[in-house]
Scaffold this motif. Sequence first.
Motif, PDB file in Angstrom:
ATOM      1  N   THR A  85       0.844  -1.204   0.000  1.00  0.00           N
ATOM      2  CA  THR A  85       0.000   0.000   0.000  1.00  0.00           C
ATOM      3  C   THR A  85       0.875   1.247   0.000  1.00  0.00           C
ATOM      4  N   LYS A  86       0.578   2.169  -0.914  1.00  0.00           N
ATOM      5  CA  LYS A  86       1.308   3.439  -0.986  1.00  0.00           C
ATOM      6  C   LYS A  86       0.701   4.434   0.009  1.00  0.00           C
ATOM      7  N   VAL A  87       1.482   5.446   0.370  1.00  0.00           N
ATOM      8  CA  VAL A  87       0.971   6.503   1.242  1.00  0.00           C
ATOM      9  C   VAL A  87      -0.017   7.373   0.465  1.00  0.00           C
ATOM     10  N   ASP A  88      -0.931   8.002   1.180  1.00  0.00           N
ATOM     11  CA  ASP A  88      -1.984   8.790   0.534  1.00  0.00           C
ATOM     12  C   ASP A  88      -1.448   9.986  -0.241  1.00  0.00           C
ATOM     13  N   GLU A  89      -0.263  10.457   0.122  1.00  0.00           N
ATOM     14  CA  GLU A  89       0.274  11.658  -0.521  1.00  0.00           C
ATOM     15  C   GLU A  89       0.465  11.494  -2.023  1.00  0.00           C
ATOM     16  N   TYR A  90       0.607  10.272  -2.518  1.00  0.00           N
ATOM     17  CA  TYR A  90       0.745  10.074  -3.961  1.00  0.00           C
ATOM     18  C   TYR A  90      -0.471  10.614  -4.715  1.00  0.00           C
TER      19      TYR A  90
ATOM     20  N   CYS B  95      -5.108   4.935 -10.616  1.00  0.00           N
ATOM     21  CA  CYS B  95      -4.011   4.330 -11.386  1.00  0.00           C
ATOM     22  C   CYS B  95      -3.256   3.304 -10.553  1.00  0.00           C
ATOM     23  N   LEU B  96      -2.442   2.515 -11.241  1.00  0.00           N
ATOM     24  CA  LEU B  96      -1.707   1.411 -10.628  1.00  0.00           C
ATOM     25  C   LEU B  96      -0.779   1.873  -9.509  1.00  0.00           C
ATOM     26  N   ALA B  97      -0.222   3.071  -9.626  1.00  0.00           N
ATOM     27  CA  ALA B  97       0.739   3.556  -8.637  1.00  0.00           C
ATOM     28  C   ALA B  97       0.105   3.994  -7.333  1.00  0.00           C
ATOM     29  N   VAL B  98      -1.219   4.126  -7.311  1.00  0.00           N
ATOM     30  CA  VAL B  98      -1.899   4.680  -6.140  1.00  0.00           C
ATOM     31  C   VAL B  98      -2.821   3.676  -5.455  1.00  0.00           C
ATOM     32  N   ILE B  99      -3.539   2.869  -6.220  1.00  0.00           N
ATOM     33  CA  ILE B  99      -4.555   1.990  -5.631  1.00  0.00           C
ATOM     34  C   ILE B  99      -3.932   0.998  -4.645  1.00  0.00           C
ATOM     35  N   PRO B 100      -4.667   0.602  -3.597  1.00  0.00           N
ATOM     36  CA  PRO B 100      -4.106  -0.207  -2.522  1.00  0.00           C
ATOM     37  C   PRO B 100      -4.272  -1.709  -2.734  1.00  0.00           C
ATOM     38  N   GLY B 101      -3.480  -2.444  -1.931  1.00  0.00           N
ATOM     39  CA  GLY B 101      -3.643  -3.862  -1.666  1.00  0.00           C
ATOM     40  C   GLY B 101      -4.164  -4.776  -2.747  1.00  0.00           C
TER      41      GLY B 101
ATOM     42  N   GLY C 230      15.454  -5.288  10.471  1.00  0.00           N
ATOM     43  CA  GLY C 230      16.705  -5.347  11.218  1.00  0.00           C
ATOM     44  C   GLY C 230      16.425  -5.499  12.703  1.00  0.00           C
ATOM     45  N   ASP C 231      16.970  -4.605  13.517  1.00  0.00           N
ATOM     46  CA  ASP C 231      16.764  -4.651  14.964  1.00  0.00           C
ATOM     47  C   ASP C 231      15.526  -3.875  15.402  1.00  0.00           C
ATOM     48  N   TYR C 232      14.770  -3.371  14.446  1.00  0.00           N
ATOM     49  CA  TYR C 232      13.649  -2.499  14.773  1.00  0.00           C
ATOM     50  C   TYR C 232      12.316  -3.169  14.432  1.00  0.00           C
ATOM     51  N   THR C 233      11.337  -2.947  15.286  1.00  0.00           N
ATOM     52  CA  THR C 233       9.975  -3.384  15.015  1.00  0.00           C
ATOM     53  C   THR C 233       9.142  -2.160  14.654  1.00  0.00           C
ATOM     54  N   LEU C 234       8.696  -2.123  13.396  1.00  0.00           N
ATOM     55  CA  LEU C 234       7.906  -0.986  12.942  1.00  0.00           C
ATOM     56  C   LEU C 234       6.431  -1.316  13.094  1.00  0.00           C
ATOM     57  N   PRO C 235       5.674  -0.457  13.762  1.00  0.00           N
ATOM     58  CA  PRO C 235       4.264  -0.765  14.038  1.00  0.00           C
ATOM     59  C   PRO C 235       3.377  -0.574  12.813  1.00  0.00           C
ATOM     60  N   LYS C 236       2.230  -1.150  12.879  1.00  0.00           N
ATOM     61  CA  LYS C 236       1.205  -0.994  11.847  1.00  0.00           C
ATOM     62  C   LYS C 236       0.786   0.479  11.751  1.00  0.00           C
ATOM     63  N   ASP C 237       0.312   0.870  10.576  1.00  0.00           N
ATOM     64  CA  ASP C 237      -0.228   2.214  10.315  1.00  0.00           C
ATOM     65  C   ASP C 237       0.849   3.297  10.334  1.00  0.00           C
ATOM     66  N   LEU C 238       2.072   2.938   9.977  1.00  0.00           N
ATOM     67  CA  LEU C 238       3.168   3.906   9.960  1.00  0.00           C
ATOM     68  C   LEU C 238       3.652   4.119   8.526  1.00  0.00           C
ATOM     69  N   PRO C 239       3.819   5.358   8.075  1.00  0.00           N
ATOM     70  CA  PRO C 239       4.426   5.600   6.762  1.00  0.00           C
ATOM     71  C   PRO C 239       5.942   5.386   6.815  1.00  0.00           C
ATOM     72  N   VAL C 240       6.494   4.819   5.752  1.00  0.00           N
ATOM     73  CA  VAL C 240       7.928   4.582   5.653  1.00  0.00           C
ATOM     74  C   VAL C 240       8.448   5.190   4.354  1.00  0.00           C
ATOM     75  N   ILE C 241       9.514   6.000   4.463  1.00  0.00           N
ATOM     76  CA  ILE C 241      10.172   6.559   3.282  1.00  0.00           C
ATOM     77  C   ILE C 241      11.415   5.730   2.995  1.00  0.00           C
ATOM     78  N   VAL C 242      11.499   5.194   1.784  1.00  0.00           N
ATOM     79  CA  VAL C 242      12.649   4.404   1.341  1.00  0.00           C
ATOM     80  C   VAL C 242      13.531   5.316   0.501  1.00  0.00           C
ATOM     81  N   ASN C 243      14.724   5.628   1.006  1.00  0.00           N
ATOM     82  CA  ASN C 243      15.617   6.580   0.347  1.00  0.00           C
ATOM     83  C   ASN C 243      16.580   5.844  -0.590  1.00  0.00           C
ATOM     84  N   ILE C 244      16.181   5.740  -1.852  1.00  0.00           N
ATOM     85  CA  ILE C 244      16.995   5.037  -2.852  1.00  0.00           C
ATOM     86  C   ILE C 244      18.268   5.815  -3.143  1.00  0.00           C
ATOM     87  N   PHE C 245      18.168   7.131  -3.197  1.00  0.00           N
ATOM     88  CA  PHE C 245      19.322   7.968  -3.515  1.00  0.00           C
ATOM     89  C   PHE C 245      20.479   7.710  -2.548  1.00  0.00           C
ATOM     90  N   LEU C 246      20.208   7.771  -1.244  1.00  0.00           N
ATOM     91  CA  LEU C 246      21.278   7.569  -0.266  1.00  0.00           C
ATOM     92  C   LEU C 246      21.778   6.131  -0.249  1.00  0.00           C
TER      93      LEU C 246
END
Length: 473
Positions: free
Chosen positions: A28-33, A41-47, A353-369
């Motif tokens: 699922t993508k974040v709503d900001e898209y 469109c394919l890039a926005v619709i969920p699940g 990794g060593d972190y547990t990320l909770p449900k309902d949290l947005p995650v930014i994946v930084n490809i550039f870095l």
Amino acid sequence: MWIGYYPVVHVAHHELFEPILSNSKLVTKVDEYKFLLPENCLAVIPGDKWRHRRRLLTPAFHFKILDGFISTFNEKSMASAAKVEEILGTAESQEINICPIIVKLTFDALYETSMGKNTLSEEDTSTYAQNLDGMAHIFKERAIRKPWLRIDWIYKFTSLYRKQMQYSSFFNTFHEKVNSALIIDVIISSCHAPLRSSKQVIRERRELQKRNAAEKHSSPQPVLNNNNVDEEDMLTRPKERLAILDLLLKISEENPELDDKVIGDEIALFIIAGFDSSSVAMNWFLYLIAKHPEHQKLVTDELDQIFGDSDRPVTAQDLTQLKYLECCIKETLRLYPSIPLVARYLTEEVQVGDYTLPKDLPVIVNIFLSQRNPEVFPEPDAFKPERFLPENSVGRHPYAFIPFSAGPRNCIGQKFAMMEIKISLANILRRLRFSYSDTSAPLDFSPLQITFLKPKDNQCKLIVSKKKSPKNL
């Protein structure tokens, strides 16, 4: 980190990407898209809705379908090279801002492959690009800089909303002028403006296909669908070249949920995503080889070995032989991924990794870095295409290089993009050479780029000269 009063997790290491991007449940993508892209469109619709749509659309990007676009990529890139030669005239060399030339090339190729329409004027293309940049600015303001503008009723009292309405009006007028209003859905999906023109164009095209099918009833054409019965036959038998729109209409014959509104949104996404991502990649490529003439020579030597002094078009077979060109393209996409960030909305808890990320949290994946990680790419800021030679890629983490994202929700059009970029650059470098006035000076990109990683102010000034050859190609 916090964006205003919104908590966000920022991830910038390839090993932490995998449990998020590879998870088939976390698509699922974040709503900001929705601030920039069409709502259906394919890039926005969920699940589950996305999974079903992806299965339906994947056959339209089969490599045998993509091979039908090779002639368009050849035609448009050769025309762009000829345009530069015309600008040069009798001059030995000249400093030229290549951005508008590459933008024109990319838009013409995408417009014909998606809509079956031919070249538009330079003025139309330039104005379209400027208005798209304006929409990207509004997206950045709402998503990052002024998060309170995510609230619609507040946003509609602002000057940005009035600007968006102006862009919407432009796109409406623009597409009526060229007898197509498909891309307008990108703008009006959040403005709730009427879709009359877009639907009308698709409806007329659908009716035309039905009439053509009726005329050929003695030898019916198989329908592109998600079953295995007719698809292979459709892909292997000779046929006329179809635009993406025609292919989606064929798919919709077996899948009525792909109505005219959905098809309009998908075509809009295809052009928007392909337009900027491909042109940005080619601009950065030409800049990098201009700064590194030793690598430019290796590419042109490879081209000379394959094509000699001929002016024949690039073929599918040629693409498999352009190995160093591909290395240079990949290294460009490593340093300057067209889309530097992607975001997910966690629909369930996940261990990263060593972190547990909770449900309902947005995650930014930084490809550039992540693609400048010295653990994976020593001297990460250096342009070293040899990193992508087969012998140097052995053992590399599969998520260390993901310019088109990764996992089940990666870019459906990545093979299309690579084919377009590879053919276009091959034809340009068969006729032109590039250098940079000050190789020690970097080409800046605008700060806080979250949509497409473009050169600052759309300026990429290179010294261009014609290839020295016994035959002026």
